[in-house]
Design a protein around this motif. Structure first.
Motif, PDB file in Angstrom:
ATOM      1  N   THR A  52     -31.259 -49.089 -52.402  1.00 32.30           N
ATOM      2  CA  THR A  52     -30.362 -48.022 -52.841  1.00 32.30           C
ATOM      3  C   THR A  52     -29.743 -47.327 -51.636  1.00 32.30           C
ATOM      4  O   THR A  52     -30.391 -47.175 -50.599  1.00 32.30           O
ATOM      5  N   MET A  53     -28.501 -46.900 -51.797  1.00 27.32           N
ATOM      6  CA  MET A  53     -27.806 -46.164 -50.740  1.00 27.32           C
ATOM      7  C   MET A  53     -27.274 -44.851 -51.304  1.00 27.32           C
ATOM      8  O   MET A  53     -26.830 -44.796 -52.448  1.00 27.32           O
ATOM      9  N   LYS A  54     -27.339 -43.805 -50.511  1.00 31.03           N
ATOM     10  CA  LYS A  54     -26.704 -42.537 -50.858  1.00 31.03           C
ATOM     11  C   LYS A  54     -25.699 -42.195 -49.767  1.00 31.03           C
ATOM     12  O   LYS A  54     -26.067 -42.079 -48.596  1.00 31.03           O
ATOM     13  N   ILE A  55     -24.430 -42.040 -50.165  1.00 29.32           N
ATOM     14  CA  ILE A  55     -23.378 -41.654 -49.227  1.00 29.32           C
ATOM     15  C   ILE A  55     -23.045 -40.184 -49.459  1.00 29.32           C
ATOM     16  O   ILE A  55     -22.935 -39.737 -50.600  1.00 29.32           O
ATOM     17  N   VAL A  56     -22.886 -39.440 -48.369  1.00 34.21           N
ATOM     18  CA  VAL A  56     -22.610 -38.005 -48.439  1.00 34.21           C
ATOM     19  C   VAL A  56     -21.288 -37.707 -47.736  1.00 34.21           C
ATOM     20  O   VAL A  56     -21.016 -38.237 -46.656  1.00 34.21           O
ATOM     21  N   TRP A  57     -20.471 -36.865 -48.387  1.00 43.59           N
ATOM     22  CA  TRP A  57     -19.208 -36.390 -47.817  1.00 43.59           C
ATOM     23  C   TRP A  57     -19.266 -34.874 -47.665  1.00 43.59           C
ATOM     24  O   TRP A  57     -19.888 -34.186 -48.472  1.00 43.59           O
ATOM     25  N   TYR A  58     -18.578 -34.354 -46.650  1.00 42.46           N
ATOM     26  CA  TYR A  58     -18.416 -32.915 -46.480  1.00 42.46           C
ATOM     27  C   TYR A  58     -16.936 -32.590 -46.308  1.00 42.46           C
ATOM     28  O   TYR A  58     -16.142 -33.437 -45.882  1.00 42.46           O
ATOM     29  N   SER A  59     -16.588 -31.346 -46.597  1.00 46.12           N
ATOM     30  CA  SER A  59     -15.212 -30.908 -46.374  1.00 46.12           C
ATOM     31  C   SER A  59     -14.956 -30.601 -44.900  1.00 46.12           C
ATOM     32  O   SER A  59     -13.816 -30.375 -44.503  1.00 46.12           O
ATOM     33  N   ALA A  60     -15.994 -30.586 -44.091  1.00 51.64           N
ATOM     34  CA  ALA A  60     -15.853 -30.483 -42.636  1.00 51.64           C
ATOM     35  C   ALA A  60     -15.915 -31.887 -42.053  1.00 51.64           C
ATOM     36  O   ALA A  60     -16.782 -32.684 -42.425  1.00 51.64           O
ATOM     37  N   LYS A  61     -15.004 -32.197 -41.146  1.00 51.66           N
ATOM     38  CA  LYS A  61     -14.882 -33.562 -40.644  1.00 51.66           C
ATOM     39  C   LYS A  61     -15.993 -33.940 -39.685  1.00 51.66           C
ATOM     40  O   LYS A  61     -16.367 -35.109 -39.572  1.00 51.66           O
ATOM     41  N   GLU A  62     -16.531 -32.965 -38.971  1.00 54.58           N
ATOM     42  CA  GLU A  62     -17.560 -33.240 -37.972  1.00 54.58           C
ATOM     43  C   GLU A  62     -18.457 -32.020 -37.815  1.00 54.58           C
ATOM     44  O   GLU A  62     -18.119 -30.930 -38.288  1.00 54.58           O
ATOM     45  N   PRO A  63     -19.612 -32.171 -37.158  1.00 52.58           N
ATOM     46  CA  PRO A  63     -20.502 -31.025 -36.955  1.00 52.58           C
ATOM     47  C   PRO A  63     -19.820 -29.935 -36.132  1.00 52.58           C
ATOM     48  O   PRO A  63     -18.970 -30.242 -35.294  1.00 52.58           O
ATOM     49  N   PRO A  64     -20.175 -28.668 -36.362  1.00 53.20           N
ATOM     50  CA  PRO A  64     -21.142 -28.223 -37.374  1.00 53.20           C
ATOM     51  C   PRO A  64     -20.544 -28.304 -38.773  1.00 53.20           C
ATOM     52  O   PRO A  64     -19.390 -27.924 -38.978  1.00 53.20           O
ATOM     53  N   GLY A  70     -13.845 -17.742 -45.059  1.00 52.76           N
ATOM     54  CA  GLY A  70     -12.917 -17.553 -46.162  1.00 52.76           C
ATOM     55  C   GLY A  70     -12.603 -18.807 -46.947  1.00 52.76           C
ATOM     56  O   GLY A  70     -11.890 -18.745 -47.950  1.00 52.76           O
ATOM     57  N   LYS A  71     -13.125 -19.959 -46.514  1.00 54.44           N
ATOM     58  CA  LYS A  71     -12.874 -21.203 -47.227  1.00 54.44           C
ATOM     59  C   LYS A  71     -14.163 -21.758 -47.811  1.00 54.44           C
ATOM     60  O   LYS A  71     -15.253 -21.499 -47.312  1.00 54.44           O
ATOM     61  N   ARG A  72     -14.017 -22.536 -48.877  1.00 58.99           N
ATOM     62  CA  ARG A  72     -15.167 -23.095 -49.574  1.00 58.99           C
ATOM     63  C   ARG A  72     -15.639 -24.377 -48.890  1.00 58.99           C
ATOM     64  O   ARG A  72     -14.830 -25.196 -48.462  1.00 58.99           O
ATOM     65  N   PHE A  73     -16.959 -24.537 -48.798  1.00 53.26           N
ATOM     66  CA  PHE A  73     -17.534 -25.758 -48.228  1.00 53.26           C
ATOM     67  C   PHE A  73     -17.910 -26.703 -49.363  1.00 53.26           C
ATOM     68  O   PHE A  73     -18.583 -26.318 -50.315  1.00 53.26           O
ATOM     69  N   ILE A  74     -17.462 -27.948 -49.269  1.00 55.11           N
ATOM     70  CA  ILE A  74     -17.714 -28.941 -50.314  1.00 55.11           C
ATOM     71  C   ILE A  74     -18.686 -29.996 -49.798  1.00 55.11           C
ATOM     72  O   ILE A  74     -18.528 -30.515 -48.693  1.00 55.11           O
ATOM     73  N   ARG A 158     -17.592 -19.104 -67.495  1.00 54.58           N
ATOM     74  CA  ARG A 158     -17.349 -18.407 -66.229  1.00 54.58           C
ATOM     75  C   ARG A 158     -16.208 -19.042 -65.451  1.00 54.58           C
ATOM     76  O   ARG A 158     -15.457 -18.365 -64.761  1.00 54.58           O
ATOM     77  N   ARG A 159     -16.075 -20.364 -65.538  1.00 49.19           N
ATOM     78  CA  ARG A 159     -15.020 -21.041 -64.788  1.00 49.19           C
ATOM     79  C   ARG A 159     -13.629 -20.620 -65.263  1.00 49.19           C
ATOM     80  O   ARG A 159     -12.665 -20.691 -64.519  1.00 49.19           O
ATOM     81  N   ALA A 160     -13.524 -20.221 -66.524  1.00 46.95           N
ATOM     82  CA  ALA A 160     -12.217 -19.855 -67.059  1.00 46.95           C
ATOM     83  C   ALA A 160     -11.708 -18.550 -66.459  1.00 46.95           C
ATOM     84  O   ALA A 160     -10.507 -18.333 -66.351  1.00 46.95           O
ATOM     85  N   SER A 161     -12.620 -17.665 -66.074  1.00 45.87           N
ATOM     86  CA  SER A 161     -12.197 -16.359 -65.576  1.00 45.87           C
ATOM     87  C   SER A 161     -12.524 -16.133 -64.107  1.00 45.87           C
ATOM     88  O   SER A 161     -11.916 -15.300 -63.460  1.00 45.87           O
ATOM     89  N   GLY A 162     -13.484 -16.858 -63.580  1.00 43.57           N
ATOM     90  CA  GLY A 162     -13.883 -16.648 -62.189  1.00 43.57           C
ATOM     91  C   GLY A 162     -13.085 -17.518 -61.239  1.00 43.57           C
ATOM     92  O   GLY A 162     -13.258 -18.729 -61.190  1.00 43.57           O
ATOM     93  N   GLN A 163     -12.209 -16.929 -60.479  1.00 42.34           N
ATOM     94  CA  GLN A 163     -11.336 -17.693 -59.602  1.00 42.34           C
ATOM     95  C   GLN A 163     -12.123 -18.488 -58.565  1.00 42.34           C
ATOM     96  O   GLN A 163     -11.748 -19.597 -58.201  1.00 42.34           O
ATOM     97  N   THR A 164     -13.243 -17.933 -58.100  1.00 36.71           N
ATOM     98  CA  THR A 164     -14.015 -18.621 -57.077  1.00 36.71           C
ATOM     99  C   THR A 164     -14.687 -19.877 -57.614  1.00 36.71           C
ATOM    100  O   THR A 164     -15.144 -20.706 -56.846  1.00 36.71           O
ATOM    101  N   LEU A 165     -14.763 -20.026 -58.947  1.00 33.64           N
ATOM    102  CA  LEU A 165     -15.395 -21.196 -59.530  1.00 33.64           C
ATOM    103  C   LEU A 165     -14.385 -22.267 -59.918  1.00 33.64           C
ATOM    104  O   LEU A 165     -14.752 -23.293 -60.458  1.00 33.64           O
ATOM    105  N   GLU A 166     -13.103 -22.041 -59.671  1.00 31.85           N
ATOM    106  CA  GLU A 166     -12.105 -23.040 -59.997  1.00 31.85           C
ATOM    107  C   GLU A 166     -12.287 -24.275 -59.120  1.00 31.85           C
ATOM    108  O   GLU A 166     -12.701 -24.189 -57.970  1.00 31.85           O
TER     109      GLU A 166
END
Length: 241
Positions: A52-64, A70-74, A158-166
């Protein structure tokens, strides 16, 4: 490089440092998600996956790996059962994961059901992107697809009204992956040597398989680790007593 600050008298600090060093060596850059948080129902019903393999992606291209202020981390991940050994070339994995430019993550979920009672899923900013990325991941598995569906995740409660959860589209980049290798073992021998096995392997719920996981292998770099072949050999070589 990680730093841990410990304060106290010399007598109290020494055993804590020894314990922390032991924990660090035991984890050895492993992904704790390999052991915690896996879906229970799927693990019980599904046919055991030997590789089995698990691949992980981040919204940051490299460390850290963290988001600017002010931006969301994915963080996104995909579990791939029954991986082809012949497709474990580092360059192949990185390219299928999106390459150096990654891909657009978002509100569309592409889900594949497999003939081993397992599932694979990824998300994309559009239906086409989600489908394409799922197709890429399916190239790595021997399992046969029984059905594929792509749905748009809608906002409710909550997603319908909470902008941070969009669910806003975001570019994510391949960060790392791990490989978990399983091998069938004799249940009687496992009981006899359970103390030794407990220190070196992780048994599945069925009790007749031993697992060995690789350390976290970076994908954010331009080239594979110099010891990549040795990392794979260590993951494949399960010493079963």
């Amino acid at each position: 490089m990680e730093e841990i600050i410990v304060s106290g008298s010399e007598e109290t600090v020494k055993p804590i440092i020894t314990m922390l060093m032991g924990i660090s060596q035991m984890l050895n850059n492993r992904d704790i998600g390999q052991f915690v948080g896996e879906p229970l129902e799927e693990n019980i019903k599904a046919v055991p996956s030997l590789l089995t393999m698990k691949i992980v992606w981040y919204s940051a291209k490299e460390p850290p790996f963290q988001a600017p202020v002010g931006k969301r981390f994915i963080k996104a991940e995909c579990n791939i059962p029954d991986v082809y050994k012949s497709k474990l070339k580092w360059e192949t994995i990185k390219q299928l994961a999106g390459g150096a430019n990654g891909y657009e993550w978002g509100e569309y979920l592409a889900l594949a059901k497999l003939d081993n009672n397992r599932q694979m899923h990824v998300r994309g900013a559009t239906k086409a992107i989600a489908s394409k990325q799922l197709d890429n991941m399916l190239e790595l598995t021997k399992a046969k697809v029984t059905s594929i569906s792509v749905i748009q995740l809608t906002k409710a409660g909550r997603r319908a009204s909470g902008q941070t959860l969009e669910i806003k589209p975001a570019r994510i980049y391949p960060a790392n992956f791990i490989i978990v290798n399983s091998k069938k073992i004799d249940a009687t021998q496992q009981r006899i040597y359970r103390d030794e096995i407990a220190t070196r392997k992780l048994s599945t719920l069925r009790g007749d398989y031993a697992k060995r996981g690789s350390q976290r292998i970076p994908l954010w770099t331009d080239k594979p680790p110099k010891d990549y072949k040795q990392i794979l050999n260590n993951a494949f070589n399960i010493d079963v007593v």
